[in-house]
Design an enzyme around this catalytic site. Structure first.
Site, PDB file in Angstrom:
ATOM      1  N   LYS A  81    -113.294 -21.023 -34.238  1.00  0.00           N
ATOM      2  CA  LYS A  81    -112.831 -19.284 -34.395  1.00  0.00           C
ATOM      3  C   LYS A  81    -114.383 -18.712 -33.212  1.00  0.00           C
ATOM      4  CE  LYS A  81    -110.915 -18.503 -38.188  1.00  0.00           C
ATOM      5  NZ  LYS A  81    -109.851 -17.836 -38.996  1.00  0.00           N
ATOM      6  N   TYR A  91     -94.554 -17.075 -44.985  1.00  0.00           N
ATOM      7  CA  TYR A  91     -94.820 -16.960 -44.612  1.00  0.00           C
ATOM      8  C   TYR A  91     -94.670 -15.400 -44.343  1.00  0.00           C
ATOM      9  CZ  TYR A  91     -96.800 -13.735 -40.302  1.00  0.00           C
ATOM     10  OH  TYR A  91     -97.460 -13.057 -39.619  1.00  0.00           O
ATOM     11  N   SER A 141     -95.081  -7.987 -39.410  1.00  0.00           N
ATOM     12  CA  SER A 141     -94.757  -9.304 -38.761  1.00  0.00           C
ATOM     13  C   SER A 141     -93.651  -9.318 -38.533  1.00  0.00           C
ATOM     14  CB  SER A 141     -94.885 -10.966 -39.770  1.00  0.00           C
ATOM     15  OG  SER A 141     -94.317 -11.856 -38.707  1.00  0.00           O
ATOM     16  N   LYS A 190    -105.560 -21.116 -32.077  1.00  0.00           N
ATOM     17  CA  LYS A 190    -104.600 -21.033 -32.612  1.00  0.00           C
ATOM     18  C   LYS A 190    -103.180 -22.481 -33.568  1.00  0.00           C
ATOM     19  CE  LYS A 190    -102.170 -17.771 -33.782  1.00  0.00           C
ATOM     20  NZ  LYS A 190    -101.492 -16.956 -35.001  1.00  0.00           N
TER      21      LYS A 190
END
Length: 267
Positions: free
Chosen positions: A38, A140, A117, A178
């Site tokens: 990253k 999640y 989200s 990702k």
């Protein structure tokens, strides 16, 4: 000083870039670089400092001068893998950490803008903006929903800004790390470059081949929404963050093929 947690991630690093483009120089990135790949997301971004996510909480609690210098926290950091089923890890990482930052911001009147989200809505056949229709399909989504609920309960009318943004299907640059969780646009782009074919699902549940729909939103637009709230500190609440229009997977695949001037769609 502006804090961006998850600042080496996809949305976080784009938000850091947007803040730098505004001329801000006092930007601190908080992240976990256990996955060192990253680093490429922030290598070309001139930030004031980088702090590990565990050290950041200790710094907030133990360094008064540092804590008092914070103007806003953009909390983009989370485990976003919908395939992760370690609920204890997910709740500690996504829920408890978010609570700690929320209370620090409320106590010190710091703007707190956090990533929720659209996963909180789950797989309902109809979309209704009402808590009765929030039904996540995975842990999640549950971690994000439970934090939204917590915010509604402990800060229904906060003295300082608290904003939750329910991101829909975000795509754009800096998401290469990702893997399987990267956007549909990212995967289709790579498929066309590598094999000359954009591979889509065949039709199911009344949808034709590739006609399944999502709200696809470009990451720069997501950054603009965050910055709008930064400019309007009197606005608080939990909001959907998308285009408001659903598009088919075929639309995305055709756009990728058109962009490259080659390739075809395969179902």
């Amino acid at each position: 000083m502006y804090i961006v947690t998850g600042g080496a991630g996809f949305i976080g690093s784009n938000l850091v870039r947007a803040l730098i483009d505004r001329g801000y120089e006092d930007i601190v990135v908080v992240d976990d670089l256990e996955d060192g790949h990253k680093f490429t997301n922030i290598a070309n971004l001139s930030i004031a400092d980088y702090i590990d996510k565990a050290d950041f909480l200790k710094r907030l609690q133990g360094d008064a001068a540092f804590a008092q210098g914070i103007k806003a926290i953009f909390h983009e950091g989370a485990c976003s893998a919908t395939t992760e089923w370690d609920g204890r890890y997910m709740m500690q990482n996504n829920y408890e950490y978010s609570k700690s930052l929320l209370h620090h911001c409320l106590e010190n009147k710091i703007a707190y803008l956090y990533a929720s989200s659209a996963a909180v809505y789950g797989g309902s056949s109809s979309f209704v903006e009402d808590p009765l229709f929030e039904d996540p399909l995975n842990v999640y989504g549950y971690s994000k929903l439970q934090f939204d609920r917590y915010v509604r309960r402990v800060a229904p009318h906060p003295e300082s800004q608290v904003v939750g943004l329910r991101y829909f299907n975000v795509y754009g640059p800096r998401e290469q790390h990702k893997g399987s969780m990267a956007s549909v646009a990212f995967h289709l782009n790579n498929q066309v470059l590598e094999d000359g074919e954009a591979c889509l699902f065949t039709g199911t549940d009344g949808y034709g081949d590739g006609e399944q729909q999502r709200d696809f939103v470009y990451v720069d637009d997501v950054c603009k929404v965050n910055l709008w709230f930064l400019d309007n500190p009197g606005a608080s609440g939990i909001f959907n963050c998308g285009t408001g229009n659903a598009q088919t997977f075929n639309d995305v695949a055709n756009a990728v093929v058109k962009w490259h001037g080659k390739g075809r769609i395969r179902y």
